[in-house]
Scaffold this motif. Structure first.
Motif, PDB file in Angstrom:
ATOM      1  N   MET A  91       0.840  -1.208   0.000  1.00 48.88           N
ATOM      2  CA  MET A  91       0.000   0.000   0.000  1.00 48.88           C
ATOM      3  C   MET A  91       0.869   1.251   0.000  1.00 48.88           C
ATOM      4  N   GLN A  92       1.940   1.231   0.793  1.00 50.81           N
ATOM      5  CA  GLN A  92       2.848   2.373   0.812  1.00 50.81           C
ATOM      6  C   GLN A  92       3.474   2.583  -0.561  1.00 50.81           C
ATOM      7  N   TYR A  93       3.893   1.488  -1.199  1.00 54.69           N
ATOM      8  CA  TYR A  93       4.460   1.589  -2.547  1.00 54.69           C
ATOM      9  C   TYR A  93       3.432   2.179  -3.510  1.00 54.69           C
ATOM     10  N   PHE A  94       2.201   1.674  -3.417  1.00 57.19           N
ATOM     11  CA  PHE A  94       1.138   2.131  -4.310  1.00 57.19           C
ATOM     12  C   PHE A  94       0.949   3.640  -4.210  1.00 57.19           C
ATOM     13  N   VAL A  95       0.860   4.137  -2.983  1.00 61.86           N
ATOM     14  CA  VAL A  95       0.658   5.573  -2.771  1.00 61.86           C
ATOM     15  C   VAL A  95       1.848   6.364  -3.314  1.00 61.86           C
ATOM     16  N   GLN A  96       3.062   5.913  -3.028  1.00 66.42           N
ATOM     17  CA  GLN A  96       4.258   6.610  -3.519  1.00 66.42           C
ATOM     18  C   GLN A  96       4.300   6.635  -5.045  1.00 66.42           C
ATOM     19  N   ILE A  97       3.952   5.527  -5.667  1.00 65.45           N
ATOM     20  CA  ILE A  97       3.967   5.462  -7.133  1.00 65.45           C
ATOM     21  C   ILE A  97       2.896   6.371  -7.713  1.00 65.45           C
ATOM     22  N   ALA A  98       1.686   6.330  -7.142  1.00 66.44           N
ATOM     23  CA  ALA A  98       0.594   7.171  -7.657  1.00 66.44           C
ATOM     24  C   ALA A  98       0.956   8.652  -7.557  1.00 66.44           C
ATOM     25  N   ILE A  99       1.518   9.053  -6.425  1.00 67.72           N
ATOM     26  CA  ILE A  99       1.931  10.451  -6.254  1.00 67.72           C
ATOM     27  C   ILE A  99       3.044  10.795  -7.235  1.00 67.72           C
ATOM     28  N   GLY A 100       4.020   9.894  -7.365  1.00 63.12           N
ATOM     29  CA  GLY A 100       5.134  10.130  -8.285  1.00 63.12           C
ATOM     30  C   GLY A 100       4.696  10.250  -9.732  1.00 63.12           C
ATOM     31  N   ILE A 101       3.805   9.368 -10.169  1.00 68.27           N
ATOM     32  CA  ILE A 101       3.317   9.422 -11.552  1.00 68.27           C
ATOM     33  C   ILE A 101       2.555  10.719 -11.776  1.00 68.27           C
ATOM     34  N   ASP A 102       1.712  11.090 -10.812  1.00 68.32           N
ATOM     35  CA  ASP A 102       0.952  12.331 -10.944  1.00 68.32           C
ATOM     36  C   ASP A 102       1.884  13.536 -11.067  1.00 68.32           C
TER      37      ASP A 102
END
Length: 126
Positions: A91-102
């Protein structure tokens, strides 16, 4: 005289440990990311995970699988979960990736809809 324009690679590289993925920067991928990643994040927030609730764990796992596959492609969740078999870490990875992609999309000029960008460029030509 020829006009030469260098093409851009339509992807954002993403690395998790030794794993390498990329987010495809096509119009369809961006649209899907903006619509579906938010739904997955909200779904994850609504699932109350406890150590004794197998159903909640499975729901979270399925939501994360959908989310990772939207961003990084088919099979990405399995690879990530194999190296970090913890839903909390995933979940932490998911949030970091989503923020990074955005953030990367905004840096690339994708912060506005394609319609708004077209209007902006057409207005500059007048």
């Amino acid at each position: 005289m020829a006009i030469k324009i260098q093409t851009q690679k339509p992807e954002i590289p993403v690395e998790i440990g030794d794993l390498k993925f990329s987010f495809n920067v096509s119009d369809e991928s961006i649209k899907k990311f903006r619509n579906e990643a938010i739904k997955v994040q909200k779904e994850l927030e609504e699932i109350a995970i406890s150590d004794n609730d197998d159903q909640a764990l499975e729901q979270a796992k399925e939501a994360l699988k959908r989310g990772f596959e939207i961003m990084l492609g088919e099979g990405s969740f399995k690879k990530i979960y194999d190296i970090s078999p913890s839903l909390v870490l995933c979940m932490q990875y998911f949030v970091q990736i989503a923020i990074g992609i955005d953030e990367e999309l905004k840096n690339m000029g994708f912060s506005q809809s394609q319609k708004d960008l077209a209007k902006k460029y057409l207005a500059q030509k007048k």
